[in-house]
Motif scaffolding. Structure first.
Motif, PDB file in Angstrom:
ATOM      1  N   THR A 248      61.198 121.331  28.595  1.00  0.00           N
ATOM      2  CA  THR A 248      59.855 120.514  29.020  1.00  0.00           C
ATOM      3  C   THR A 248      59.066 120.065  27.989  1.00  0.00           C
ATOM      4  O   THR A 248      57.529 120.135  28.073  1.00  0.00           O
ATOM      5  N   LYS A 249      59.397 120.168  26.592  1.00  0.00           N
ATOM      6  CA  LYS A 249      58.418 119.979  25.625  1.00  0.00           C
ATOM      7  C   LYS A 249      58.046 118.474  25.669  1.00  0.00           C
ATOM      8  O   LYS A 249      58.623 117.612  26.069  1.00  0.00           O
ATOM      9  N   PRO A 250      56.912 118.298  25.002  1.00  0.00           N
ATOM     10  CA  PRO A 250      56.508 116.665  24.686  1.00  0.00           C
ATOM     11  C   PRO A 250      57.533 116.036  24.001  1.00  0.00           C
ATOM     12  O   PRO A 250      58.335 116.582  23.233  1.00  0.00           O
ATOM     13  N   SER A 251      57.502 114.908  23.895  1.00  0.00           N
ATOM     14  CA  SER A 251      58.409 114.064  23.208  1.00  0.00           C
ATOM     15  C   SER A 251      58.229 114.301  21.706  1.00  0.00           C
ATOM     16  O   SER A 251      57.271 114.769  20.968  1.00  0.00           O
ATOM     17  N   ALA A 252      59.368 113.882  20.849  1.00  0.00           N
ATOM     18  CA  ALA A 252      59.450 114.410  19.449  1.00  0.00           C
ATOM     19  C   ALA A 252      58.466 113.546  18.858  1.00  0.00           C
ATOM     20  O   ALA A 252      57.946 114.283  17.815  1.00  0.00           O
ATOM     21  N   GLN A 253      58.280 112.304  19.126  1.00  0.00           N
ATOM     22  CA  GLN A 253      57.304 111.484  18.333  1.00  0.00           C
ATOM     23  C   GLN A 253      55.935 112.039  18.610  1.00  0.00           C
ATOM     24  O   GLN A 253      55.030 112.110  17.516  1.00  0.00           O
ATOM     25  N   LEU A 254      55.472 112.505  19.850  1.00  0.00           N
ATOM     26  CA  LEU A 254      54.125 113.162  19.935  1.00  0.00           C
ATOM     27  C   LEU A 254      54.188 114.650  19.146  1.00  0.00           C
ATOM     28  O   LEU A 254      53.094 114.904  18.522  1.00  0.00           O
ATOM     29  N   ARG A 255      55.278 115.333  19.076  1.00  0.00           N
ATOM     30  CA  ARG A 255      55.255 116.633  18.355  1.00  0.00           C
ATOM     31  C   ARG A 255      54.942 116.388  16.741  1.00  0.00           C
ATOM     32  O   ARG A 255      54.317 116.940  16.222  1.00  0.00           O
ATOM     33  N   LYS A 256      55.563 115.238  16.307  1.00  0.00           N
ATOM     34  CA  LYS A 256      55.454 114.875  15.012  1.00  0.00           C
ATOM     35  C   LYS A 256      54.194 114.278  14.421  1.00  0.00           C
ATOM     36  O   LYS A 256      53.623 114.987  13.670  1.00  0.00           O
ATOM     37  N   ARG A 257      53.563 113.769  15.403  1.00  0.00           N
ATOM     38  CA  ARG A 257      52.249 113.141  15.275  1.00  0.00           C
ATOM     39  C   ARG A 257      51.280 114.487  15.037  1.00  0.00           C
ATOM     40  O   ARG A 257      50.329 114.432  14.271  1.00  0.00           O
ATOM     41  N   SER A 258      51.482 115.308  16.139  1.00  0.00           N
ATOM     42  CA  SER A 258      50.481 116.464  16.106  1.00  0.00           C
ATOM     43  C   SER A 258      50.766 117.478  14.812  1.00  0.00           C
ATOM     44  O   SER A 258      49.735 117.753  14.336  1.00  0.00           O
ATOM     45  N   LEU A 259      52.041 117.698  14.434  1.00  0.00           N
ATOM     46  CA  LEU A 259      52.534 118.546  13.262  1.00  0.00           C
ATOM     47  C   LEU A 259      51.769 117.728  11.847  1.00  0.00           C
ATOM     48  O   LEU A 259      51.226 118.575  11.236  1.00  0.00           O
ATOM     49  N   PHE A 260      51.859 116.345  11.933  1.00  0.00           N
ATOM     50  CA  PHE A 260      51.112 115.739  10.984  1.00  0.00           C
ATOM     51  C   PHE A 260      49.798 115.955  10.626  1.00  0.00           C
ATOM     52  O   PHE A 260      49.133 116.057   9.401  1.00  0.00           O
ATOM     53  N   LEU A 261      49.220 115.880  11.801  1.00  0.00           N
ATOM     54  CA  LEU A 261      47.906 115.961  11.726  1.00  0.00           C
ATOM     55  C   LEU A 261      47.406 117.604  11.458  1.00  0.00           C
ATOM     56  O   LEU A 261      46.485 117.838  10.682  1.00  0.00           O
ATOM     57  N   LEU A 262      48.005 118.437  12.264  1.00  0.00           N
ATOM     58  CA  LEU A 262      47.829 119.850  11.724  1.00  0.00           C
ATOM     59  C   LEU A 262      47.801 120.146  10.180  1.00  0.00           C
ATOM     60  O   LEU A 262      47.217 120.701   9.700  1.00  0.00           O
ATOM     61  N   ARG A 263      48.950 119.805   9.771  1.00  0.00           N
ATOM     62  CA  ARG A 263      49.281 119.911   8.299  1.00  0.00           C
ATOM     63  C   ARG A 263      48.369 119.498   7.472  1.00  0.00           C
ATOM     64  O   ARG A 263      47.774 119.900   6.468  1.00  0.00           O
ATOM     65  N   ALA A 264      47.652 117.991   7.762  1.00  0.00           N
ATOM     66  CA  ALA A 264      46.524 117.600   6.931  1.00  0.00           C
ATOM     67  C   ALA A 264      45.423 118.342   6.779  1.00  0.00           C
ATOM     68  O   ALA A 264      44.784 118.277   5.806  1.00  0.00           O
ATOM     69  N   ILE A 265      45.064 118.897   8.111  1.00  0.00           N
ATOM     70  CA  ILE A 265      43.739 119.605   8.087  1.00  0.00           C
ATOM     71  C   ILE A 265      43.857 120.901   7.618  1.00  0.00           C
ATOM     72  O   ILE A 265      42.867 121.516   6.964  1.00  0.00           O
ATOM     73  N   LEU A 266      44.974 121.711   7.534  1.00  0.00           N
ATOM     74  CA  LEU A 266      45.271 122.902   7.141  1.00  0.00           C
ATOM     75  C   LEU A 266      45.498 122.860   5.543  1.00  0.00           C
ATOM     76  O   LEU A 266      45.057 123.716   4.930  1.00  0.00           O
ATOM     77  N   THR A 267      46.057 121.689   4.953  1.00  0.00           N
ATOM     78  CA  THR A 267      46.390 121.783   3.739  1.00  0.00           C
ATOM     79  C   THR A 267      45.114 120.828   2.824  1.00  0.00           C
ATOM     80  O   THR A 267      45.405 120.955   1.665  1.00  0.00           O
ATOM     81  N   SER A 268      44.360 120.455   3.629  1.00  0.00           N
ATOM     82  CA  SER A 268      43.223 119.729   2.993  1.00  0.00           C
ATOM     83  C   SER A 268      42.458 120.602   1.882  1.00  0.00           C
ATOM     84  O   SER A 268      42.482 121.562   1.918  1.00  0.00           O
ATOM     85  N   ASP A 269      41.856 119.864   0.900  1.00  0.00           N
ATOM     86  CA  ASP A 269      41.009 120.353  -0.037  1.00  0.00           C
ATOM     87  C   ASP A 269      39.816 120.984   0.397  1.00  0.00           C
ATOM     88  O   ASP A 269      39.233 122.104  -0.084  1.00  0.00           O
TER      89      ASP A 269
END
Length: 375
Positions: A248-269
């Motif tokens: 019952t996971k969210p759609s793949a596209q939503l998971r990708k968007r969320s992961l992309f944002l998570l990576r951006a804020i965790l690897t930010s300078d």
């Protein structure tokens, strides 16, 4: 009153008198209408008649589009149409019959077409800022939070995403308008309820995450404000599917968007140990679930997850919290890696499956090396 910045960019092809750089298209159109290309241009040269001059001026005028004026027109047409739509055809008490006659009402398809045109225009950074100066941001935020159809809401969110992408003045203006709470709330409004009273809509939630991501990434103040927002962190957890079972996971596209944002804020300078601590549970989830083929069936999400972990682990200088969090799952990551690498290497060389899995193999080899080299 609508404000508009007239200092729009001028193309290098513009004439010294500031004429529109696309004027040559009008000249070409006129030239083609009066010449078949078989005679040298110097033969039988005649002075232009008044009719020819008038025709040329008309062609020049018709061939030039003032993007600023076009944005104003689109904004007015959309505003008028949405006002009629959202009021269900009931005229406001203060509106006169004359005003109602002048109001332009478009159907949904026409409004979506205008929104797409507007999105194309604001892809240019300076036009995005011009639209912002016209009052475009409160219009788009209001549209997204209104009772308009889902298609209109998605159109507004798409325009927001486009105009604030790598555009600090627009990102700052969004912060000044307090855009995060209403957009995060919109995400929750379309999140499935535990009691099945709300089926949710992942396509809408994906658009919300996309808009928030574009407004946050690369802007230190926006990143900080979002990371301190408890509801924003919960939004990412839901977007990743941390509260869901595998079926019952969210759609793949939503998971990708969320992961992309998570990576951006965790690897930010701007990322710090304090920030990483706030997202520690999500980092652990990536280590234990998103790289595991038995849980995550989307290869691209596995690749994105592995790339994020490698980037965090090889950061120089290293961040203590994130490194310790990842290394606490070292054995589990290694177990996943050995199994998956062996599986990929057994695929037939040159086959489509092997080619498709090649990027994931590279990411697995990279993270395995990083785990060995990390102390």
């Amino acid at each position: 009153a609508l404000l508009y910045n007239t200092d729009l960019p001028q193309n290098n092809m513009a004439g010294s008198d500031g004429s529109n750089p696309n004027a040559w298209l009008g000249l070409l159109k006129w030239s083609l209408a009066y010449s078949d290309g078989t005679k040298p241009s110097g033969e039988n040269v005649q002075q232009m008649s008044k009719e020819d001059i008038a025709f040329l001026e008309s062609v020049m005028k018709d061939g030039i589009i003032d993007e600023g004026e076009r944005m104003k027109t689109i904004l007015k047409d959309l505003t008028d149409s949405l006002e009629v739509t959202l009021s269900a055809g009931v005229a406001a008490a203060a509106s006169s019959s004359d005003q109602e006659e002048k109001r332009k009402e478009l159907d949904e398809d026409d409004m979506l077409e205008l929104m797409q045109e507007l999105r194309d225009i604001v892809e240019q950074i300076d036009y995005a800022r011009a639209f912002m100066a016209m009052g475009g941001i409160p219009f788009l935020l209001g549209c997204a939070a209104s009772a308009a159809s889902k298609s209109i809401k998605k159109g507004a969110l798409s325009i927001l995403s486009t105009m604030c992408q790598n555009n600090p003045p627009v990102q700052l203006s969004l912060l000044e308008h307090g855009h995060m709470p209403p957009l995060i709330q919109l995400f929750f409004d379309y999140t499935p309820a535990m009691d099945s009273s709300n089926e949710g809509d992942d396509s809408m939630r994906e658009k919300v995450v996309q808009a928030l991501s574009a407004s946050i990434r690369g802007h230190s103040m926006a990143e900080h404000i979002f990371c301190q927002n408890e509801h924003g962190r919960l939004m990412l957890q839901l977007g990743l599917g941390m509260q869901k079972s595998a079926d019952t996971k969210p759609s793949a596209q939503l998971r990708k968007r969320s992961l992309f944002l998570l990576r951006a804020i965790l690897t930010s300078d701007e990322a710090t140990d304090e920030r990483h601590k706030l997202y520690q549970n999500m980092i652990s989830y990536i280590c234990t679930h998103e790289i595991n083929e038995e849980w995550e069936d989307d290869a691209e999400i596995r690749e994105m997850s592995l790339a994020m972990l490698s980037q965090l682990l090889t950061k120089d200088p290293p961040h203590k919290v994130v490194s310790e969090t990842i290394l606490s799952h070292k054995n589990q990551i290694g177990s996943f890696g050995v199994k998956r690498i062996d599986c990929i290497r057994k695929l037939e060389e040159g086959s489509d499956d092997r080619e498709y899995a090649s990027l994931e193999l590279e990411e697995w080899e990279r993270i395995m090396v990083a785990l060995v080299e990390s102390k």
